[in-house]
Design an enzyme around this catalytic site. Structure first.
Site, PDB file in Angstrom:
ATOM      1  N   GLU A   1       0.967  -1.023   0.125  1.00  0.00           N
ATOM      2  CA  GLU A   1      -0.055   0.117  -0.101  1.00  0.00           C
ATOM      3  C   GLU A   1       0.886   1.486  -0.078  1.00  0.00           C
ATOM      4  O   GLU A   1       0.301   2.160  -0.512  1.00  0.00           O
ATOM      5  CB  GLU A   1      -0.967   0.149   1.097  1.00  0.00           C
ATOM      6  CG  GLU A   1      -1.945  -1.163   0.965  1.00  0.00           C
ATOM      7  CD  GLU A   1      -2.980  -1.211   2.450  1.00  0.00           C
ATOM      8  OE1 GLU A   1      -4.234  -0.773   2.015  1.00  0.00           O
ATOM      9  OE2 GLU A   1      -2.275  -1.371   3.396  1.00  0.00           O
TER      10      GLU A   1
ATOM     11  N   GLU B   1      -4.053  -9.526   3.419  1.00  0.00           N
ATOM     12  CA  GLU B   1      -4.671  -8.984   4.775  1.00  0.00           C
ATOM     13  C   GLU B   1      -5.947 -10.003   4.967  1.00  0.00           C
ATOM     14  O   GLU B   1      -6.113 -10.385   6.036  1.00  0.00           O
ATOM     15  CB  GLU B   1      -5.283  -7.759   4.490  1.00  0.00           C
ATOM     16  CG  GLU B   1      -4.060  -6.737   4.963  1.00  0.00           C
ATOM     17  CD  GLU B   1      -3.429  -6.223   3.838  1.00  0.00           C
ATOM     18  OE1 GLU B   1      -2.576  -5.299   3.839  1.00  0.00           O
ATOM     19  OE2 GLU B   1      -3.464  -6.993   2.635  1.00  0.00           O
TER      20      GLU B   1
END
Length: 266
Positions: free
Chosen positions: A114, A134
């Site tokens: 990210e 995730e």
């Protein structure tokens, strides 16, 4: 030097006249992003917001960032999530006045991915492994991947990464334009600096304004383009650079005419 490298414990910082290089440096945990690193990245952003320069972000020991620090993440609760600890710093990095280059090597996962998505440019080595695992940890990629990734690679591939845990190798990341170049590890930083050199040859104000206009919402166009151009039309750099272009064009034209004449005389 505005930033003192000795003030940082999780980052290695090198400042030049036109750029700042930041190396994520927690090799014992594969450069996992913890609260201290977030705080230090905020200090970097504060400096670059005041004194705009190109930012190059890379990792150490053959790893960009393996993700957020799972030890800290395991203990975070609802109120911590609502603070948007990682998303806040990644948004700040994305909004820096000058371009951000992410030089990726090895693992670039979770929060590390990210962070890379927040950059304007991403280049990598053949050993890059990039993705967002995730959901396998019972959470979601909440620091930008859920919306940036779709813009970068399209919805089908973004869903494969976010919902099915796909981790991409360098070749596939290049094929879908998630990265724009693959370089052997010893050449990675040279390639990042070469890209920074290309940016440095442009007019800094024009680069800053173009980045702002590029990221403006669709409804702001074309008005924002027109207003931004109005600002640049009054800049001294516009006159100087265009005059230099015209002077060079004129000189080249004179030289091209003179060359056949000299050959004829011979």
């Amino acid at each position: 030097m505005a930033l003192n490298p000795e003030d940082f414990s999780t980052l290695l910082v090198e400042e030049r006249e036109d750029r700042l290089t930041v190396l994520l440096n927690r090799p014992e945990v594969r450069n996992a992003i913890d609260q201290r690193m977030v705080d230090e990245l905020h200090a970097v952003c504060s400096e670059l917001e005041q004194n705009p320069k190109v930012l190059i972000i890379a990792g150490t020991d053959g790893v960009f960032a393996s993700g957020a620090d799972i030890g800290q993440l395991r203990e975070r609760r609802r109120d911590d999530a609502l603070q948007g600890i990682n998303s806040t710093i990644f948004v700040r990095i994305a909004k820096l006045p000058m371009p951000v280059i992410a030089a990726l090597d090895g693992y670039c996962l979770g929060g590390g991915a990210e962070l890379a998505y927040a950059a304007d440019f991403r280049i990598g080595t053949p050993s890059v492994r990039i993705g967002n695992p995730e959901t396998g940890l019972g959470i979601l990629a909440a620091a930008g991947a859920s919306w940036r990734l779709k813009e970068l690679v399209g919805e089908p591939k973004a869903k494969e990464i976010l919902l099915a845990g796909a981790v991409l190798r360098a070749e596939e990341a290049l094929r879908i334009n998630l990265i724009t170049g693959i370089y052997e590890a010893p050449e990675l930083m040279d390639a990042a600096h070469a890209l920074a050199d290309r940016i440095a040859r442009q007019d800094p104000l024009a680069v800053r304004i173009t980045k702002s206009v590029f990221h403006a919402p669709a409804e702001a166009h074309p008005l924002i383009d027109t207003l931004a151009q109005g600002i640049l039309f009054e800049s001294q750099a516009k006159f100087d650079r265009m005059q230099a272009f015209l002077d060079k064009k004129s000189a080249d034209k004179k030289n091209s005419k003179a060359e056949p004449e000299s050959r004829t005389q011979k």
